[in-house]
Design a protein around this motif. Structure first.
Motif, mmCIF file in Angstrom:
data_model
loop_
_atom_site.group_PDB
_atom_site.id
_atom_site.type_symbol
_atom_site.label_atom_id
_atom_site.label_comp_id
_atom_site.label_asym_id
_atom_site.label_seq_id
_atom_site.Cartn_x
_atom_site.Cartn_y
_atom_site.Cartn_z
ATOM 1 N N ARG A 150 -2.542 77.789 61.646
ATOM 2 C CA ARG A 150 -3.025 78.225 60.405
ATOM 3 C C ARG A 150 -4.420 77.782 60.201
ATOM 4 N NH1 ARG A 150 2.012 76.963 56.382
ATOM 5 N NH2 ARG A 150 2.367 75.683 58.196
ATOM 6 N N LEU A 151 -5.396 78.305 59.610
ATOM 7 C CA LEU A 151 -6.804 77.972 59.879
ATOM 8 C C LEU A 151 -7.275 77.840 58.451
ATOM 9 C CD1 LEU A 151 -7.865 80.961 62.434
ATOM 10 C CD2 LEU A 151 -7.512 78.414 62.637
ATOM 11 N N GLY A 152 -8.698 77.158 58.368
ATOM 12 C CA GLY A 152 -9.070 77.030 57.050
ATOM 13 C C GLY A 152 -8.393 76.453 56.022
ATOM 14 N N PHE A 153 -8.556 76.970 54.759
ATOM 15 C CA PHE A 153 -8.066 76.090 53.798
ATOM 16 C C PHE A 153 -6.426 76.104 53.720
ATOM 17 C CE2 PHE A 153 -6.616 75.177 49.138
ATOM 18 C CZ PHE A 153 -7.306 74.268 48.987
ATOM 19 N N ASP A 154 -5.901 77.405 54.202
ATOM 20 C CA ASP A 154 -4.283 77.500 54.426
ATOM 21 C C ASP A 154 -3.893 76.407 55.347
ATOM 22 O OD1 ASP A 154 -4.544 79.882 52.846
ATOM 23 O OD2 ASP A 154 -3.206 80.798 53.932
ATOM 24 N N GLY A 155 -4.659 76.212 56.369
ATOM 25 C CA GLY A 155 -4.293 75.141 57.390
ATOM 26 C C GLY A 155 -4.627 73.838 57.165
#
Length: 489
Positions: free
Chosen positions: A137-142
């Motif tokens: 998961r990338l960005g804020f989700d990750g």
């Protein structure tokens, strides 16, 4: 067909010259992180009956259009984004015991995709190495701090993927006791982060960090970023509230918050690193990575790392005229380099001073983010079981030894999509052979073929100068004055 612990999968044989290997694509190592699982720790998939086709790349956490950056990376829509791709010359041979490369892609922790022709493992398969690529998961989700959700979800995804490798790689011909984790940029930072985590030590035997961009974000700053993001979205930064916000809306806001205006952005890149990156939460990541190295965490693992000479010059050279209108001292002051350190740095880079302010600024970004990280890591480990390289090949297309340029050489895939566009016509196969051979040797034997930093302090293997590879010393001395700076990495 290969039987995993979750069920059978069907891959595809590929032939290239005398090389025959199999690709198994899009095998889920965790359930789709949607709905109630969107901000949860990765959850094991349910076993399936029958045979599952693993013939195409699975959905990617990256949404929207493919990146316009150097590496061609495919974007695949869909919910089940936590997948492993396995490339192997010996599928189903549980006695083969081949060494394993696990690849974590880059992209600043908010972009990138494992679905790239550059990451295809066929050349490693040719040389007896099973290759696995993982998504996360990338960005804020990750990596965003969310009340009511576990921190470092992207890191938990790396661990879940590596645990899947431990359970299943023998079925694909690999040896779970000989796993090397590698990645480039954020992926290289991921590998360095894992090396310093007590809870991950059983998952690999070696690390190959290519231009590693380390995160180590303080918890307090992660909480503040979440507060600002929630304020922009008009919701509380809680798991319950954020689940109702579409991914693309969060992505839009995080992009604005993660990109301060003007030179503040460049200063933040060097001193603080990416705002959305692994967080020192005190639990999963107990302390800054280099502090863990100094305590001996990961000391029994092998480490090969290095950087290109001019990682981020491309970010500044397009603004040469604007930067030339500002005195160099003022320009460097604006990005946090001042006083005696600035004077020492300018003296050590007179060749870049001659090329103009934009070149000096770009080299400073490259040194502060990447090249100084190489030296800090080697010294934190006291050089033990650590090998350092430098990538010096200059692109025939844009005249720099830039970020991502070395990836197709490590993968020995100079004939792949868009490679010549970035390397220039007729990139040197001898260089790809030398680099790929060093990587294979490191993965298979634990040494790339030159003395370790402990055996010969400051020794560096230089790839891409006048010869494919030469032995050198002192190639990172020009970042010495930066090592005591309060950089995050």
């Amino acid at each position: 067909m290969v039987g995993t612990h979750d069920g059978e999968v069907r891959g595809r044989w590929r032939e290239q010259g005398k090389t025959r290997s199999a690709a198994f694509l899009g095998i889920p190592f965790a359930k789709a992180p949607v709905g109630d699982l969107r901000f949860a720790a990765p959850e094991a998939v349910d076993a399936w009956t029958g045979v599952r086709d693993a013939l195409e790349y699975g959905p990617t956490p990256k949404r929207g259009e493919p990146d316009s950056g150097m590496i061609p990376e495919q974007v695949v829509p869909g919910d089940s984004t936590l997948n492993a791709d396995v490339f192997t010359p010996r599928p189903g041979d549980t006695e083969a015991g081949l060494p394993v490369l696990v690849w974590i892609h880059g992209g600043g922790y908010y972009e990138g995709s494992p679905a790239s022709p550059w990451y295809d493992g066929r050349t490693y398969n040719r040389d007896g190495v099973v290759t696995v690529t993982l998504s996360y998961r990338l960005g804020f989700d990750g990596f965003g701090w969310i009340e009511g959700a576990p921190a470092n979800r992207g890191v938990l995804d790396w661990i879940a993927g590596l645990e899947w490798v431990q359970r299943n790689i023998r079925e694909f011909g690999g040896d779970p006791d000989r796993v090397t984790v590698s990645g480039q940029s954020a992926g290289g930072g991921a590998a360095l982060t894992l090396l310093g985590m007590e809870c991950a030590q059983h998952l690999f035997s070696g690390i190959h960090s290519i231009s590693g961009a380390l995160g180590d974000r303080p918890k307090e700053e992660a909480i503040e970023f979440a507060r600002q993001l929630g304020q922009q979205l008009g919701v509380e930064p809680t798991a319950e509230a954020l689940r109702a916000v579409p991914e693309d809306r969060i992505y839009e806001v995080q992009q604005v918050l993660d990109t301060p205006p003007g030179l503040d952005y460049l200063k933040s890149m060097v001193q603080d690193g990416p705002l959305l990156a692994p967080v020192v939460d005190g639990e999963l990541i107990k302390r800054p990575t280099f502090e863990s190295y100094a305590l001996g965490i990961g000391a029994d693992k092998t480490l090969m790392l290095g950087a290109t000479d001019e990682e981020f010059l491309v970010l500044t050279m397009g603004q040469s005229k604007q930067f030339q209108q500002v005195p160099l001292a003022g320009l460097l002051d604006s990005v946090g380099l001042s006083g005696d350190v600035q004077h020492q740095y300018v003296q050590a880079h007179d060749d870049y001073v001659a090329r103009g302010n934009a070149a000096v600024l770009g080299r400073y970004l490259s040194d502060g983010i990447f090249r100084s990280t190489v030296v800090r890591a080697a010294r934190a480990r006291s050089g033990e079981r650590t090998w350092v390289y430098r990538f010096a090949f200059v692109s025939g297309s844009y005249g720099l030894s830039g970020h991502c340029l070395d990836v197709p050489f490590w993968f020995d895939c100079l004939d792949s999509t868009d490679v010549a566009l970035h390397t220039g016509e007729n990139p040197p196969q001898a260089l790809a052979t030398a680099m790929h051979s060093a990587a294979v040797s490191f993965i298979a034997t634990g040494t790339p073929g030159w003395p370790s930093w402990a055996e010969d302090a400051g020794v560096v293997e230089v790839f891409g100068g006048t010869q494919a590879a030469v032995r050198s010393h002192g190639d990172f001395d020009d970042v010495e004055m930066l090592l005591d700076q309060p950089f995050r990495r």
